[in-house]
Design a protein around this motif. Structure first.
Motif, PDB file in Angstrom:
ATOM      1  N   LEU A 118       0.829  -1.208   0.000  1.00 24.49           N
ATOM      2  CA  LEU A 118       0.000   0.000   0.000  1.00 24.49           C
ATOM      3  C   LEU A 118       0.862   1.256   0.000  1.00 24.49           C
ATOM      4  CD1 LEU A 118      -2.920   1.041   0.113  1.00 24.49           C
ATOM      5  CD2 LEU A 118      -2.731   1.030   2.620  1.00 24.49           C
ATOM      6  N   TRP A 119       1.980   1.214   0.732  1.00 27.15           N
ATOM      7  CA  TRP A 119       2.905   2.338   0.780  1.00 27.15           C
ATOM      8  C   TRP A 119       3.357   2.731  -0.628  1.00 27.15           C
ATOM      9  CZ3 TRP A 119       5.672   5.234   4.616  1.00 27.15           C
ATOM     10  CH2 TRP A 119       6.810   5.876   4.155  1.00 27.15           C
ATOM     11  N   TYR A 120       3.874   1.772  -1.362  1.00 21.34           N
ATOM     12  CA  TYR A 120       4.399   2.061  -2.702  1.00 21.34           C
ATOM     13  C   TYR A 120       3.283   2.415  -3.681  1.00 21.34           C
ATOM     14  CZ  TYR A 120       8.903   0.406  -1.083  1.00 21.34           C
ATOM     15  OH  TYR A 120      10.078   0.269  -0.388  1.00 21.34           O
ATOM     16  N   LEU A 121       2.149   1.761  -3.541  1.00 19.51           N
ATOM     17  CA  LEU A 121       1.031   2.052  -4.439  1.00 19.51           C
ATOM     18  C   LEU A 121       0.534   3.483  -4.250  1.00 19.51           C
ATOM     19  CD1 LEU A 121      -0.953   0.936  -6.548  1.00 19.51           C
ATOM     20  CD2 LEU A 121      -2.419   0.196  -4.646  1.00 19.51           C
ATOM     21  N   VAL A 122       0.388   3.896  -2.991  1.00 21.18           N
ATOM     22  CA  VAL A 122      -0.128   5.233  -2.686  1.00 21.18           C
ATOM     23  C   VAL A 122       0.853   6.304  -3.150  1.00 21.18           C
ATOM     24  CG1 VAL A 122      -0.669   6.842  -0.818  1.00 21.18           C
ATOM     25  CG2 VAL A 122      -1.623   4.526  -0.792  1.00 21.18           C
ATOM     26  N   PHE A 123       2.130   6.145  -2.794  1.00 18.08           N
ATOM     27  CA  PHE A 123       3.089   7.200  -3.130  1.00 18.08           C
ATOM     28  C   PHE A 123       3.416   7.216  -4.621  1.00 18.08           C
ATOM     29  CE2 PHE A 123       4.099   7.007   1.495  1.00 18.08           C
ATOM     30  CZ  PHE A 123       3.790   8.342   1.765  1.00 18.08           C
ATOM     31  N   TYR A 124       3.352   6.073  -5.283  1.00 14.46           N
ATOM     32  CA  TYR A 124       3.556   6.051  -6.733  1.00 14.46           C
ATOM     33  C   TYR A 124       2.419   6.784  -7.437  1.00 14.46           C
ATOM     34  CZ  TYR A 124       4.731   4.129 -11.341  1.00 14.46           C
ATOM     35  OH  TYR A 124       5.064   3.977 -12.666  1.00 14.46           O
ATOM     36  N   CYS A 125       1.189   6.525  -7.020  1.00 13.34           N
ATOM     37  CA  CYS A 125       0.040   7.202  -7.627  1.00 13.34           C
ATOM     38  C   CYS A 125       0.029   8.693  -7.292  1.00 13.34           C
ATOM     39  CB  CYS A 125      -1.271   6.550  -7.170  1.00 13.34           C
ATOM     40  SG  CYS A 125      -1.558   4.895  -7.853  1.00 13.34           S
ATOM     41  N   LEU A 126       0.387   9.031  -6.046  1.00 16.54           N
ATOM     42  CA  LEU A 126       0.441  10.450  -5.674  1.00 16.54           C
ATOM     43  C   LEU A 126       1.503  11.194  -6.473  1.00 16.54           C
ATOM     44  CD1 LEU A 126       0.020  10.388  -1.777  1.00 16.54           C
ATOM     45  CD2 LEU A 126      -1.583  11.312  -3.460  1.00 16.54           C
ATOM     46  N   PHE A 127       2.657  10.537  -6.653  1.00 16.15           N
ATOM     47  CA  PHE A 127       3.690  11.190  -7.454  1.00 16.15           C
ATOM     48  C   PHE A 127       3.226  11.398  -8.892  1.00 16.15           C
ATOM     49  CE2 PHE A 127       7.131  10.678 -10.553  1.00 16.15           C
ATOM     50  CZ  PHE A 127       7.809  11.858 -10.306  1.00 16.15           C
ATOM     51  N   GLN A 128       2.570  10.390  -9.476  1.00 14.40           N
ATOM     52  CA  GLN A 128       2.071  10.531 -10.843  1.00 14.40           C
ATOM     53  C   GLN A 128       1.085  11.701 -10.935  1.00 14.40           C
ATOM     54  OE1 GLN A 128       3.452   9.110 -13.184  1.00 14.40           O
ATOM     55  NE2 GLN A 128       4.039   7.009 -12.736  1.00 14.40           N
ATOM     56  N   SER A 129       0.260  11.861  -9.906  1.00 13.84           N
ATOM     57  CA  SER A 129      -0.700  12.973  -9.909  1.00 13.84           C
ATOM     58  C   SER A 129       0.012  14.315  -9.834  1.00 13.84           C
ATOM     59  CB  SER A 129      -1.668  12.837  -8.724  1.00 13.84           C
ATOM     60  OG  SER A 129      -2.400  11.640  -8.805  1.00 13.84           O
ATOM     61  N   MET A 130       0.985  14.423  -8.917  1.00 12.33           N
ATOM     62  CA  MET A 130       1.725  15.683  -8.771  1.00 12.33           C
ATOM     63  C   MET A 130       2.560  15.979 -10.022  1.00 12.33           C
ATOM     64  SD  MET A 130       0.802  16.951  -5.930  1.00 12.33           S
ATOM     65  CE  MET A 130      -0.796  16.206  -6.309  1.00 12.33           C
ATOM     66  N   GLN A 131       3.122  14.939 -10.618  1.00 15.05           N
ATOM     67  CA  GLN A 131       3.893  15.128 -11.839  1.00 15.05           C
ATOM     68  C   GLN A 131       3.009  15.613 -12.989  1.00 15.05           C
ATOM     69  OE1 GLN A 131       6.782  15.750 -12.818  1.00 15.05           O
ATOM     70  NE2 GLN A 131       7.841  13.893 -13.482  1.00 15.05           N
ATOM     71  N   THR A 132       1.783  15.083 -13.034  1.00 10.23           N
ATOM     72  CA  THR A 132       0.823  15.533 -14.050  1.00 10.23           C
ATOM     73  C   THR A 132       0.457  16.999 -13.828  1.00 10.23           C
ATOM     74  OG1 THR A 132      -0.080  13.305 -14.301  1.00 10.23           O
ATOM     75  CG2 THR A 132      -1.460  15.131 -15.042  1.00 10.23           C
ATOM     76  N   CYS A 133       0.289  17.394 -12.562  1.00  9.05           N
ATOM     77  CA  CYS A 133      -0.019  18.798 -12.247  1.00  9.05           C
ATOM     78  C   CYS A 133       1.119  19.729 -12.656  1.00  9.05           C
ATOM     79  CB  CYS A 133      -0.292  18.954 -10.746  1.00  9.05           C
ATOM     80  SG  CYS A 133      -1.841  18.205 -10.203  1.00  9.05           S
ATOM     81  N   PHE A 134       2.314  19.188 -12.785  1.00  8.99           N
ATOM     82  CA  PHE A 134       3.457  19.969 -13.263  1.00  8.99           C
ATOM     83  C   PHE A 134       3.549  19.930 -14.787  1.00  8.99           C
ATOM     84  CE2 PHE A 134       7.752  20.727 -14.589  1.00  8.99           C
ATOM     85  CZ  PHE A 134       8.320  21.578 -13.666  1.00  8.99           C
TER      86      PHE A 134
END
Length: 499
Positions: free
Chosen positions: A125-141
């Motif tokens: 869950l740790w890696y899944l959550v932070f991987y998806c959160l990073f993808q979201s933040m990267q998309t916002c950039f």
């Protein structure tokens, strides 16, 4: 009075200099593309092996994390594109707030992806959550940054030049991300497995003298270096680029109708969807093909580096070519350049020199395939502006949906490769002839067919050089008319205030 003087000074300037960007402006803008490529290459090349060997997850969980992360990344692109298009203008622009405020969260979540938590339950869950959160933040950039091309200048030639700078920096970012992660992590040997029992019985013998903790630390250090570069590039972009103001945005329904109804955009996206899928299949399987089918196990990293360097060095040449002969011709020649070499590499026996030669040729085509879409997208947006002068706020949607389809092609490429190799029971230790044949098909016939299909679609793309020049002239007239109207309004307001 000051407003009138400013407007007179504006009119006295030659038209071609009103929207001129300096070399520094273009470089500052180009630096904004590096974070996406640096983190993307590091994740693409190293995340899977990190999850398996360092985080020691089950292969099925590692595959689940990668699949869900890519799917989530694709979904967020049009969503963020719509939200960006609906954003209000601020004193730092409409795109810049997204870039500025997403950066710290993107850096934090990227760093935590490469950190192994001190617990076993919930690690997936740790890696899944932070991987998806990073993808979201990267998309916002990345989505507002991509759309920023339309807001740094209204001059087509200057946008094309800035795009060439950006593509060169992005390809260099891909090389840099791979080099940083590879050199720091490669500084330690292959990580050993930890003992199965407390007293060390049944433990794998550590012949390298390197502990698992050393490898974990190397990944953390590498991610820290990349995070610092990410912040520096975002700061350079923020302080070095000024965003031009645009009008009120579209609604979501209007935006979708805009995308579907504009024929040049649809043809551009579909054509480059096929060619992008072709090159993603080639790039995704070329390392396996070089390693297992041709037997160049010790040289595959150097061969991949040659592809990237070849692409970096030839981007300025393709920029010159498209300015001299047009973007459609540059696309035809650039994308099809690699086809003879694709045929050659699978037609003769293993040869290391030939493999390097094919890598150079592939890099030349990769540079063209990388540059052309981003150079042609602004032309599509300009064409839409000319046909629909009263519609504004559509730029981010054009870019976000293009990014969505390219990421869709990336996921499709991964699925095709995985399913094809699974059917042959691929294993690094057991290498049946069927695997060699499958890899040959994935790096030659299938990409060639996709390239042909993409070029046939792009043949119907209607924006040629004559239409581009006509659009450029009409847009400049629209800009001059808007500037004159704005100046007259300001002068009238100034006269009223004096009365």
């Amino acid at each position: 009075f000051k407003s009138v003087l400013n407007y007179c000074f504006f009119l006295l300037q030659p038209k071609e200099r009103r929207n001129r960007l300096s070399v520094w402006n273009k470089l500052f803008y180009a630096f904004g593309g590096a974070p996406y490529q640096i983190t993307g290459s590091a994740l693409g090349f190293f995340l899977q092996i990190y999850l398996l060997d360092v985080a020691q997850l089950d292969p099925s969980y590692a595959s689940l994390i990668l699949f869900v992360g890519r799917a989530w990344d694709a979904v967020t692109d049009p969503t963020v594109g719509f939200l960006v298009s609906r954003s209000k203008w601020t004193r730092i622009g409409r795109m810049m707030p997204w870039i500025l405020f997403s950066t710290p969260f993107a850096v934090l979540t990227y760093f935590l992806i490469w950190y192994v938590p001190p617990f076993e339950e919930g690690k997936v869950l740790w890696y899944l959550v932070f991987y998806c959160l990073f993808q979201s933040m990267q998309t916002c950039f990345h989505v507002p940054y991509s759309a920023l091309t339309m807001f740094i200048t209204s001059d087509q030639k200057e946008r094309d030049s800035a795009t060439a700078y950006r593509m060169m920096v992005e390809v260099m970012g891909t090389v840099l991300g791979t080099a940083i992660q590879g050199q720091i992590v490669g500084g330690v040997s292959s990580c050993p497995t930890e003992p199965d029992t407390a007293d060390g019985s049944n433990a794998t013998t550590n012949t390298t003298g390197v502990s698992l903790e050393d490898t974990k630390r190397a990944y953390v250090v590498a991610s820290g270096v990349i995070c610092i570069i990410y912040i520096l590039c975002a700061a350079i972009l923020f302080y070095g680029v000024k965003e031009q103001k645009e009008s009120d945005p579209l609604t979501f329904r209007q935006g979708l109708l805009v995308l579907v109804s504009h024929g040049p955009y649809v043809k551009l996206v579909v054509g480059f969807l096929f060619t992008s899928l072709a090159f993603m299949l080639l790039e995704g399987n070329f390392a396996l093909f070089i390693t297992y089918a041709l037997g160049h196990r010790k040289d595959f990293q150097n061969i991949l580096l040659v592809i990237m360097l070849s692409g970096t060095l030839t981007i300025p040449w393709w920029q010159w070519f498209l300015t001299q002969f047009g973007k459609k011709k540059a696309t035809y020649y650039g994308v099809s350049w690699a086809v003879p070499f694709m045929i050659l590499i699978v037609s003769i026996e293993s040869n290391l020199i030939l493999s390097y030669l094919v890598s150079v040729a592939a890099g030349v085509s990769v540079a063209a395939a990388f540059l052309m879409p981003w150079s042609m997208l602004p032309d599509v947006v300009d064409d839409f502006k000319v046909q629909n002068p009263k519609i504004h706020g559509h730029e981010a949607l054009f870019y976000s949906f293009y990014v969505f389809f390219i990421k869709f092609a990336s996921g499709l490429s991964l699925g095709i490769s995985t399913l094809s190799l699974n059917r042959t029971h691929f294993s690094p230790r057991l290498f049946p002839e069927a695997v060699s044949l499958t890899l040959k098909v994935l790096v030659s016939p299938v990409p060639i067919v996709l390239i042909i299909m993409g070029l046939l679609v792009l043949r119907t793309y209607p924006i040629d050089e004559e239409r581009r020049k006509r659009n450029r002239k009409l847009l400049q007239e629209m800009i001059d008319s808007e500037s004159e109207t704005s100046s007259e309004s300001e002068s009238s307001d100034l006269g009223s205030s004096r009365i």
